[in-house]
Design an enzyme around this catalytic site. Sequence first.
Site, mmCIF file in Angstrom:
data_model
loop_
_atom_site.group_PDB
_atom_site.id
_atom_site.type_symbol
_atom_site.label_atom_id
_atom_site.label_comp_id
_atom_site.label_asym_id
_atom_site.label_seq_id
_atom_site.Cartn_x
_atom_site.Cartn_y
_atom_site.Cartn_z
ATOM 1 N N CYS A 55 1.059 -1.456 0.063
ATOM 2 C CA CYS A 55 0.186 0.497 -0.178
ATOM 3 C C CYS A 55 0.851 1.450 0.049
ATOM 4 C CB CYS A 55 -0.733 -0.108 1.214
ATOM 5 S SG CYS A 55 -2.413 0.821 0.878
ATOM 6 N N HIS B 29 -3.615 -5.300 0.330
ATOM 7 C CA HIS B 29 -3.222 -5.987 1.396
ATOM 8 C C HIS B 29 -3.367 -7.681 1.963
ATOM 9 C CE1 HIS B 29 -2.800 -1.341 3.832
ATOM 10 N NE2 HIS B 29 -3.852 -1.491 3.576
ATOM 11 N N GLU C 27 -1.453 -9.038 3.976
ATOM 12 C CA GLU C 27 -1.284 -9.590 5.293
ATOM 13 C C GLU C 27 -2.659 -9.837 5.963
ATOM 14 O OE1 GLU C 27 -0.693 -6.264 4.506
ATOM 15 O OE2 GLU C 27 -1.604 -4.425 5.395
HETATM 16 N N1 GLN Z 1 -2.471 6.825 1.772
HETATM 17 C C1 GLN Z 1 -2.231 6.041 1.245
HETATM 18 C C2 GLN Z 1 -3.101 6.178 0.765
HETATM 19 O O1 GLN Z 1 -4.186 6.396 0.795
HETATM 20 C C3 GLN Z 1 -2.035 4.973 1.534
HETATM 21 C C4 GLN Z 1 -3.087 4.328 2.542
HETATM 22 C C5 GLN Z 1 -2.076 2.628 3.642
HETATM 23 O O2 GLN Z 1 -0.973 2.315 3.034
HETATM 24 N N2 GLN Z 1 -3.247 1.741 3.915
HETATM 25 O O3 GLN Z 1 -3.603 5.501 -0.363
#
Ligand code: GLN
Length: 534
Positions: A382, A507, A509
Site C-alpha cells: 500500500c 493488503h 497481510e
Molecule cells: N495513504 C495512502 C493512500 O491513502 C496509502 C494507504 C495505505 O497504506 N493503507 O492511498
Amino acid sequence: MSKHIFVTGGVVSSLGKGLTAASLALLLRKRGYRVRMQKLDPYLNVDPGTMSPYQHGEVYVTTDGAETDLDLGHYERFTGEYCDRKSNFTAGRIYSAVLERERRGDYLGKTVQVIPHITNEIIAAIRSLASPEVDIVLTEIGGTVGDIESLPFLEAIRQFRQEIGRDNGLFVHVTLVPYLKAAEELKTKPSQQSVGILRSIGIFPDMLVCRCEKPLGEEHRQKLALFCNVEPELVIEACDVAHSIYEVPLELARQDMDVYVLEKMRLHVHDLDLTDWKQMLRRLCQPLRGAVEIAVVGKYISLRDAYKSIYEALTHGAASHDVQVRIRMVESEDIESKGAAAVLAGVQGVLVPGGFGARGVEGKIQAVQYAREQKIPFFGICLGMQCAVMEFARNVCGMADANSTEFHEATAYPVIALMEGQKDKDKGGTMRLGAKPCVLRAGSVAERIFGCREVSERHRHRYEFNNAYRAAFENAGMQLSGLSPDGSLVEMVEVPAHPWFVACQFHPEFQSTPLKPHPLFASFLAAAVRHREG
Ligand code: GLN
C-alpha cells in the site's frame, strides 16, 4: 436454530478475549461445527476507520470492505473463515441506525430509549449472524464489565439469552487472576468482584477463563468455582503461552474447554483432530532452518498492534519455510536522521507497510532505495508500494522530487495521485475498500508467486499510481505486473532485475493464515532465506 456463545471480559482490558474467542472457535470448527464470529464494541465511533493506531492499533479490513476491529484478524487467522461487516458493530453504528430511524419518523409518538430501542438494535445485530447454515455464533463484547458504555450490550445479551434459553446460549467470562509478588500469591478477588458485577445485572457466567502468569492450582480453581458459582471444571486456566499465540487453542483443548461448551449447549462432541495445527506450531516454535531478520519500516513502530496482521503474516510465511522470523522494527524517522545503511544493515529483507500522512515518508523512501541498490529483498504494501514508486521515479527515472499528492500537492512529478472519485469526500468509510480482483501479467514474478493470473485482495487507500507515468516506469525497468481487470488501476509493481522487489497496492497481510500463509509473504521469506545464504 443457531446456538450463541457470549464472551465478556473482566478486571482489565487487553486480556486476550479476542484470542480466547478465536481459539474456542477453531476448536469448535475442528469438531465439525459451522461457527461465525462477531465483536461488539462499546465506543461511539461508527467504525474504527477514523481512529489513530495509537488509539486502536490496526484497522482490519474485511472482504466486503468494512473497516473493523483488529480482533477480526484473529478470528480469520484462527478459523480460516472470512468475516464481513456483520462481524463488527460499534455503539456508534447501533446508535446511528436508531437515530436515523427516529429522524425518518419510524418511532412517531414514542420516546426513543436505550432500553428497548438500543438493546433491540444490538439484539438484531447478534441475530444477523444466525441462520440455518450456522451452528454456533460466537459474540465477543468489547470493553470491560463495569464500564458505563458496556451496559446496553450486557443488557442486550441478558435479554437475548433469556429469550433463547439456557441450552442455546452460553456466557463465558474472561478475567484476570493477578500474581502478587510480595505476597507470592495468585489473587482471585478481582475476578470474584467482576463476576459480582455481572450477576448484579442478571448475567450468571457459565464458564470462567482465568488469565494468569502462574498455573491456577486446585485450591484457586475450587475457590473461584465456589465464589463465582461455576462448576470447577468450567474454571479454565489461561496461562501466558511460551512461544506463540497459536498455542492457545491447544491449552484450551487440554482442559476440554470445547467439550464442556458443547455439552452445556447439548451438542454432540465429535472427534477433534489438530494434526495440521500441531505441525504448523512445530515449524513455528522450533524451526529447523534457523532465523532471518526482516526490517519493518513504519511510523508506529513502538506499537505492536499497529502492524498486527503484517507481523502475523511474516510469521506464517516464515513457518512455511521452517525458519524463524526476527522482526527489526524500524522507526522511519530514524532512517531520516541516521541514514538507511546504519539502521538497516544486516537484515535479509525490508518491508514497508501501509500508512497515512507525511511523517516518516522520506525515511521509508530511503529504505526502499537501500533495499533496491543493495539487492536486499523488498516488499512494499500500500503506502509501501507508493514509496517504491516515488523512489524509482526519483532515483531511476530521473524525476527529481517525484512525490504523492498526499504529501506534496504541487510536485512536478505526481507519480501517486488521488483517485478520481476520492475528491471532497467525508473521511469515514469512503476509501477504496475491500476485496477487488487483480489481473497479473503473464510471465511476471507476481504471476509466478501466485501461480495464477487473477487474484482477489483487500484494499484500503485513496491514492494510486498515476497512469500518465506508466510508460516511463516500464521503460526504466519497473514492471506494472498487476492491474485492475479494466486495466485502469495499477495494483502491483516489480523490478524483475532485482532478486526480489515486489510491491502491491492491496493488503495481502489480511488474507494470510497460519495454515495458509499468503503466497507473497511466503515468497518474500524464501527470498530472505536465499539472501541469507548468499
Ligand atoms: N495513504 C495512502 C493512500 O491513502 C496509502 C494507504 C495505505 O497504506 N493503507 O492511498
